[in-house]
Write an enzyme that holds these catalytic residues in place. Structure first.
Site: not given
Ligand code: NDP
Length: 422
Positions: A112, A224-227, A229-230
């Site tokens: 990582k 979490g609503y990034g990759n 969550g969304y």
């Molecule tokens: P992103 O950066 O795409 O999304 C992260 C999300 O978490 C964002 O929406 C962010 O908010 C939100 N967030 C941050 N802090 C908080 C909080 N305190 N409360 C609520 N939401 C919060 O990252 P990923 O989706 O890629 O990753 C999310 C998790 O999944 C991580 O733990 C990562 O290690 C894990 N993961 C990801 C993989 C992948 O393929 N991407 C694979 C396996 C695991 P904001 O939009 O406002 O910044």
């Protein structure tokens, strides 16, 4: 049922990861020396990353690449950008990657990386310079057969394109297989973007099967609503589940009648946050994990469910899209309370699985169809889920312990067979 109990533990993710290995070490017949090796990363690199900011100022950022274990294959794992990144977090995430690739039985180890920075306050040009200089600093230890980075929090396909280009320019070759999660035009795999979430939703479906829960109409809360969550939210909706709440770093929203996951995503793309989405009620961010829902998908960061809030968690089934969202103390309470939890090292392994498919396509100079990718992902997720579930039932342990037993057992067996050099 019998499960180890734990004293209070600080929420240091690396200590937690080591503790999770200790728990299963007692149950496996493995040389304690091998366990000691597995508890420590094999290599840790800390680099200074100097870049020129847009205003002409020179700033130095701190970056890390941790290579945890490569007994089963090259190191593999994402790169995270954020103000909260630190060495122990990266070590923990690297350890969990080794566990994840072993649970999925794909020929990788775990690694990582991370950079301490605030990407939201940086321009795209600054992020490009940061990424390229970081790549140059770690280029001697990464490579398609050594260590293959991928996206994580606050990094994306564009970040991977910059890494691929910098590495290729340095080496004098075009080398797509040095990173995964690339844009499709550079050799990225169809299906990679949603792969983690497809895995999350497959785990939700299998969890419903083994627990007898109903999927259709089941309520879901997503943090979490990034990759992850969304995509998990709209994929859950495709299975007729009802997404009632979601959050990001700026706020959380709730609608008991259900949110339209894709429309919430469009709204966030326009405004930067889910907060203020029409027809929803704003709730405190930390209340999302406490909602009375059938399924909870924690998809943000570590330590979302801890000894402080675990007694207020009401979800019947938890699928960990994020890495490390639940502390060991909270794990025990959830298990006692009868919550069915699918742990991160299984639940979010769809991402690294399709990263593996991407790497295979790059090495063989092939392009697979999205359907081919999704069919192969489905087969591997279902197989891994049931391997873990069978251990959980047979050994009378919770799913995390079962997943760690499978992973540590597989890594240790390879290490014992390979023997010790010299
Ligand atoms: P992103 O950066 O795409 O999304 C992260 C999300 O978490 C964002 O929406 C962010 O908010 C939100 N967030 C941050 N802090 C908080 C909080 N305190 N409360 C609520 N939401 C919060 O990252 P990923 O989706 O890629 O990753 C999310 C998790 O999944 C991580 O733990 C990562 O290690 C894990 N993961 C990801 C993989 C992948 O393929 N991407 C694979 C396996 C695991 P904001 O939009 O406002 O910044």
């Amino acid at each position: 049922m019998e499960e180890e109990t734990h004293g209070s533990m600080a929420n240091n993710p690396f200590e937690i990861a080591q503790h999770q290995i200790d728990i299963v070490a007692k149950r496996l017949k493995v040389d304690p020396g091998i366990i000691e090796i597995i508890k420590q990363p094999k290599r840790v690199l800390e680099v200074a990353v100097p870049i020129r900011m847009d205003n002409g100022q020179l700033r130095v950022f701190r970056g890390y690449r941790v290579q945890h274990n490569d007994a089963r294959g090259p190191f593999k794992g994402g790169i995270r950008y954020g103000p909260g990144v630190n060495m122990d977090e990266v070590k923990a995430l690297a350890t969990w990657m080794s566990m994840k690739t072993a649970v999925m039985d794909i020929p990788y180890g775990g690694g990582k990386g991370g950079i301490i920075c605030n990407p939201k306050e940086m321009s795209s040009a600054e992020l490009e310079r940061l990424t390229r200089r970081f790549t140059a600093e770690i280029s001697s230890i990464i490579g398609p057969l050594k260590d293959i980075p991928a996206p994580d929090v606050n990094t994306n396909p564009q970040t991977m394109a910059w890494i691929m280009d910098t590495y290729s320019a340095t080496m004098g070759i075009a080398e797509p297989a040095v990173v995964t999660g690339k844009p499709i035009s550079l050799g990225g795999s169809l299906g990679r973007n949603e792969a983690t979430s497809r895995g999350v939703v497959i785990c939700a479906r299998e969890a419903a099967k083994v627990t007898g829960a109903k999927l259709q109409g089941a309520t879901v809360a997503v943090t979490g609503y990034g990759n992850v969550g969304y995509n998990s939210a709209w994929l859950a909706q495709e299975l007729r589940m009802r997404v009632v709440a979601c959050s990001d770093s700026q706020g959380a929203i709730y609608n008991p009648d259900g949110l339209d996951a894709r429309k919430v995503g469009d709204f966030k793309a326009r405004t930067g946050t889910v907060k203020g989405y029409p027809g929803s009620k704003e709730i405190p961010i930390d209340k999302v994990v406490e909602l009375d829902v059938d399924f909870l998908f924690p998809c943000a960061l570590e330590n979302e469910i801890t000894s402080t809030n675990v007694e207020s968690v009401n979800a019947k089934i938890i699928i960990e899209g994020a890495n490390g969202p639940t502390t060991p103390e909270a794990d025990e309470v959830l298990y006692r309370n009868g919550t069915f939890l699918v742990p991160d090292i299984l639940a979010n392994a769809g991402g690294v699985t399709v990263s593996y498919f991407e790497w295979l396509q790059n090495l063989r100079r092939e392009y697979w169809t999205e359907q081919e990718v999704n069919v192969k992902l489905e087969a591997r997720m279902v197989k891994a889920f049931h391997e873990v579930y069978d251990i959980a039932k047979k050994e009378n342990v919770h799913m995390r312990t079962a997943a760690f037993m499978l992973a540590v057992g597989r890594i240790a067996s390879v290490m014992e067979t390979r023997g010790l050099f010299p």
